[in-house]
Design a protein around this motif. Structure first.
Motif, short mmCIF file in Angstrom:
data_model
loop_
_atom_site.label_atom_id
_atom_site.label_comp_id
_atom_site.label_asym_id
_atom_site.label_seq_id
_atom_site.Cartn_x
_atom_site.Cartn_y
_atom_site.Cartn_z
N GLN A 65 0.88 -1.27 -0.01
CA GLN A 65 0.10 0.07 -0.12
C GLN A 65 0.84 1.33 -0.13
OE1 GLN A 65 -2.25 -1.48 3.38
NE2 GLN A 65 -4.10 -0.84 2.36
N LEU A 66 1.98 1.22 0.46
CA LEU A 66 2.75 2.26 0.72
C LEU A 66 3.68 2.53 -0.76
CD1 LEU A 66 4.81 1.64 4.02
CD2 LEU A 66 3.13 3.64 3.72
N ASP A 67 3.79 1.51 -1.44
CA ASP A 67 4.46 1.67 -2.62
C ASP A 67 3.45 2.07 -3.71
OD1 ASP A 67 6.79 0.73 -2.11
OD2 ASP A 67 6.35 -1.44 -2.62
N GLU A 68 2.26 2.09 -3.60
CA GLU A 68 1.02 2.19 -4.42
C GLU A 68 0.69 3.64 -4.24
OE1 GLU A 68 -1.89 -0.66 -4.02
OE2 GLU A 68 -0.93 -2.25 -5.02
N GLN A 69 0.69 4.16 -2.84
CA GLN A 69 0.09 5.49 -2.32
C GLN A 69 1.22 6.52 -2.54
OE1 GLN A 69 -1.89 5.44 1.58
NE2 GLN A 69 -1.66 7.68 1.28
N GLN A 70 2.65 6.02 -2.55
CA GLN A 70 3.80 7.21 -2.34
C GLN A 70 3.59 8.07 -1.43
OE1 GLN A 70 5.26 7.83 -6.44
NE2 GLN A 70 3.59 6.43 -7.28
N PRO A 71 3.30 7.89 -0.36
CA PRO A 71 2.90 9.14 0.81
C PRO A 71 4.45 9.68 1.19
CG PRO A 71 3.00 7.05 1.88
CD PRO A 71 3.11 6.74 0.35
N GLU A 630 9.22 -2.32 -11.49
CA GLU A 630 8.03 -1.68 -11.14
C GLU A 630 7.91 -0.32 -11.44
OE1 GLU A 630 7.28 -2.34 -6.86
OE2 GLU A 630 8.13 -4.20 -6.67
N LEU A 631 6.76 0.33 -11.93
CA LEU A 631 6.66 1.47 -12.34
C LEU A 631 5.13 1.98 -11.58
CD1 LEU A 631 7.08 1.40 -16.27
CD2 LEU A 631 8.65 2.03 -14.18
N GLY A 632 5.06 2.94 -11.19
CA GLY A 632 4.13 3.66 -10.35
C GLY A 632 3.53 4.95 -10.70
N LEU A 633 2.48 5.38 -10.98
CA LEU A 633 1.91 6.59 -11.14
C LEU A 633 0.57 6.71 -10.30
CD1 LEU A 633 1.46 9.22 -13.03
CD2 LEU A 633 -0.08 7.75 -14.39
N THR A 634 0.64 8.04 -9.58
CA THR A 634 -0.28 8.29 -8.68
C THR A 634 -0.66 9.72 -8.93
OG1 THR A 634 0.38 6.70 -6.93
CG2 THR A 634 -1.09 8.24 -6.23
N VAL A 635 -2.02 10.35 -9.07
CA VAL A 635 -2.37 11.52 -8.93
C VAL A 635 -3.16 11.89 -7.70
CG1 VAL A 635 -3.31 13.43 -10.34
CG2 VAL A 635 -2.23 11.56 -11.67
N ASP A 636 -2.78 12.80 -6.79
CA ASP A 636 -3.48 13.13 -5.80
C ASP A 636 -4.31 14.25 -6.20
OD1 ASP A 636 -2.74 10.86 -4.30
OD2 ASP A 636 -1.13 12.09 -3.06
N ASN A 637 -5.47 14.66 -5.83
CA ASN A 637 -6.28 15.66 -6.04
C ASN A 637 -6.38 15.97 -7.32
OD1 ASN A 637 -7.82 18.22 -5.80
ND2 ASN A 637 -6.06 19.32 -4.78
N LEU A 638 -6.97 15.20 -8.02
CA LEU A 638 -6.82 14.96 -9.63
C LEU A 638 -7.69 16.40 -9.99
CD1 LEU A 638 -6.52 13.51 -12.34
CD2 LEU A 638 -8.58 12.73 -12.13
N THR A 639 -8.74 16.75 -9.47
CA THR A 639 -9.56 18.05 -10.05
C THR A 639 -8.97 19.31 -9.35
OG1 THR A 639 -11.06 17.69 -8.13
CG2 THR A 639 -11.72 16.65 -10.49
N ASP A 640 -7.60 19.35 -8.79
CA ASP A 640 -7.00 20.52 -8.35
C ASP A 640 -7.75 21.22 -7.53
OD1 ASP A 640 -4.70 21.77 -8.52
OD2 ASP A 640 -5.19 23.03 -10.13
N GLN A 641 -8.48 20.58 -6.64
CA GLN A 641 -9.25 21.50 -5.41
C GLN A 641 -8.33 22.33 -4.53
OE1 GLN A 641 -12.97 21.07 -4.95
NE2 GLN A 641 -12.58 20.28 -7.12
N TYR A 642 -8.85 23.62 -4.31
CA TYR A 642 -8.35 24.32 -3.59
C TYR A 642 -9.18 24.32 -2.15
CZ TYR A 642 -6.81 28.94 -1.61
OH TYR A 642 -6.06 29.85 -0.75
#
Length: 665
Positions: A65-71, A630-642
């Motif tokens: 989960q840490l690898d997938e989330q990249q916190p 292994e390759l990972g791509l994560t997009v947090d806050n995709l809609t760019d909320q303020y």
């Protein structure tokens, strides 16, 4: 935040109704099935129980989960869990988990069983980068009967990586190199490890990372000024398997962080007069011994640890140099005995904290030059009463004493007993119900007891800190109901569904807070830490997870309401109600995992502020297509909320695209 009693009752009814519905709609003839996550040991429990066996409300984050989330922080890794929120603002080095409305020194932090007690002013307390961790697990609610001082809001256990976990069965030498990038702060992060077996008995791990980032971009396009930083760290861990029953582990971890930040990183910057150049160094050494022979009476863990946190600060405008030095040494001894009539978990532990610091320039707070010692012993019994019932009483005794070297007659000592009692009913193959009661306390810190000097200036007048060595410990009493249900073959062959729910009421007395006293008629203008508040925290959480072949679905809800038990006023600092929906799907013969999380936080009204509701969409994918890559791509806050979390002065990061590539050999 102001919420009346009617809203409080409605919130509790909502959670209770959700639990009742979840437990009533399923076919009771279905059998339970443990998931992989259920079988993970919960290190914060101290009794070697798995997530499925634990009689407490828990949360577990695995390495996958840490690898997938990249916190970027431990708190960020926990953000999807019900009734756990990120506190401290968007600067990762200042973030901390808020568990059921409590945070900071009210949540005990441990690493490989060693307490991480550092707490000084507006400085970050979670020093471990997730890159070094194998697992994070959390016990929600008071756990004083097992851990003693500090665990009135919960326990966050961080387990570091180990060569044995990373090596394949026949592999003698391995390693990985990893490169990552995050767009919200133009962060680059390089990490890697080498691990192997020197012979059949000895294994070693060397793990490290380096990251550099610019200011954080917010959802409105602006930058959060003075949020750039550089971080580096590493760990060396040596394991020696003495024989089949004994293992010795020696580890040393070190992390460094530097950057220009406001003196309070969680506050808005009005001008650069409060900006400091801060360098933090944290080191931790642990010697562990485990002995688990064939005897059912012995399963013992012993550890010795030493922590040191050093912070050097330079106030740019005023030219003032500050330093803080905080050290902890401690001992843990835990044994577990399985008897014909049940299981016992018992042991002793103790630690000593030393804090000291220097402040240059006039009209400044003078940090405590103090020492605190705590020794305790504990016993927990798991007693089967019948085929379906288990009684789990627990009792702990702690003695603590403290003194300040720079304040005469400051010595004080006290004793505390912490009790717990749980009753578990395995109603049938698929449903377990648990009722429990827990106590905990938090001894005052040296900073709260002994800080002196000037707090702030108002024109020519100075507000001075006055020591208060008579502070009482904070105490918590928690009542909780927990329901767990597990099913297979519910809607299709080989599917599974799990449900976890809880309702709690935690009463915390003698809250310690800073009070500014202004009585100009009697020439009194001072600050001191005082026991000022009795709190009642009520709420619940619900989590439902469904798995069908390559599809994972999840839905969770967490709600905590708090009020002052004396005045009835709502407490500030309580996180907003939070819903999280998640979807995960494996493709291409489980070579590619796609996932998304939708988080909704309700609006919160406070006496002097309104915090709007917000909805965040995070998406990502992790590819395991080639051997060793292994390759990972994560997009947090995709809609760019303020957006702004409840009771945070700062707005959070905007859209954050995170990519990483790992090569493992």
């Amino acid at each position: 935040m102001v919420r009346n009693n009617r809203q409080l009752r409605v919130g509790i009814r909502r959670t209770a109704l959700a639990i009742a519905i979840g437990n009533s709609v399923f076919n009771p003839v279905l059998a339970a099935q443990l998931s992989e996550l259920d079988e993970v040991l919960v290190q914060s429990s101290r009794d070697s129980s798995t997530a499925a066996q634990s009689k407490r409300a828990t949360a577990v984050i695995t390495r996958q989960q840490l690898d997938e989330q990249q916190p970027d922080s431990v708190a960020e890794a926990l953000k999807y869990q019900p009734n756990i929120e990120i506190g401290g603002g968007p600067r990762a080095s200042n973030q901390q988990p808020v568990i059921r409305g409590l945070s900071g020194a009210r949540v005990l932090q441990i690493s490989d069983g060693a307490r991480q007690n550092f707490n000084a002013g507006h400085r970050g307390t979670y020093q471990i980068d997730p890159e070094l961790l194998e697992q994070i697990d959390v016990t929600k609610g008071p756990a004083g009967s097992m851990w003693g001082s500090g665990a009135i809001g919960g326990v966050v256990a961080q387990t570091t990586r180990d060569a044995r976990d990373m090596l394949k069965p026949e592999q003698r030498l391995g390693g990985y190199a990893k490169q990552g990038f995050s767009s919200a702060a133009d962060q680059t992060k390089t990490s890697g490890a080498v691990y192997g077996r020197l012979n059949e008995q000895v294994d070693v791990l060397i793990n490290g990372y380096y990251s550099d980032q610019n200011n954080i971009r917010l959802g409105n396009g602006d930058d959060l000024m003075y949020s750039s930083e550089r971080d580096s760290g590493g760990m060396v861990k040596l394991g020696w398997q003495l024989d089949d029953n004994q293992r010795l582990t020696l580890s040393h971890r070190r992390s460094e962080s530097s950057g220009a930040v406001p003196s309070n990183p969680a506050a808005n910057v009005v001008d650069n007069s409060s900006v400091i150049d801060r360098e933090s160094t944290d080191s931790n050494s642990i010697l562990e011994y485990a002995f688990n022979p064939s005897s059912a009476l012995i399963n013992v863990d012993v550890s010795l640890f030493h922590n040191r946190t050093q912070i050097d600060e330079f106030q740019m405008v005023k030219g003032e140099q500050d330093s803080t030095d905080y050290r902890t040494v401690g001992l843990n001894l835990v044994n577990r005995s399985t008897l014909d009539w049940g299981m016992l978990t018992y042991g002793v532990d103790g630690f000593e904290d030393k804090s000291q610091g220097e402040r240059s320039g006039p009209n400044r707070p003078i940090p405590a030059d103090g020492r605190t010692q705590v020794m305790g012993g504990f016993l927990q019994a798991d007693l089967p009463l019948a085929d379906a019932w288990t009684l789990t009483p627990g009792l702990r005794y702690d003695h603590f004493k403290t003194e300040a070297n720079n304040i005469s007659d400051s010595q004080r000592s006290d004793d505390e007993w912490s009790k717990s009692l749980a009753l578990s009913w395995q109603a049938n193959d698929w449903l377990e119900l648990i009722a429990r009661y827990d106590e905990a306390f938090r001894a005052p810190t040296s900073e709260e007891l002994y800080t002196t000097g000037t707090h702030f200036m108002v024109g020519p007048f100075s507000n001075s800190f006055v020591p208060n060595p008579d502070l009482k410990p904070e105490k918590a009493q928690n009542k909780e109901l927990i329901a767990r249900a597990q099913f297979v073959d519910l809607l299709a062959n080989d599917d599974s569904l799990t449900l976890n729910a809880s309702l709690f009421e935690n009463r915390v007395t003698d809250f310690i807070e800073t009070q500014v006293i202004m009585d100009f008629a009697n020439r009194v203008f001072e600050s001191r830490y005082q026991n000022v508040q009795n709190a009642k925290l009520r709420g619940g959480e619900l989590a439902v997870n469904y798995r069908l072949q390559d599809l994972d679905l999840g839905l969770s809800y967490g709600r905590t309401l708090g009020k002052d038990a004396n005045t009835g006023r709502a407490l500030e600092g309580i996180p907003a109600d939070k819903w999280v929906a998640s979807v995960g799907y494996w493709l291409w013969d489980r070579q590619l995992k796609l996932g998304t999380q939708l988080t909704h936080a309700d609006s919160v009204s406070a006496d002097n502020a309104q915090y709007d509701d917000y909805t965040l969409l995070d998406v990502g994918g992790h590819w395991y297509g080639l051997e060793g890559i292994e390759l990972g791509l994560t997009v947090d806050n995709l809609t760019d909320q303020y957006y702004q979390r409840a009771f945070s002065e700062l707005y959070e990061a905007g859209r954050n695209v995170k990519v990483n590539a790992l090569y493992r050999f």
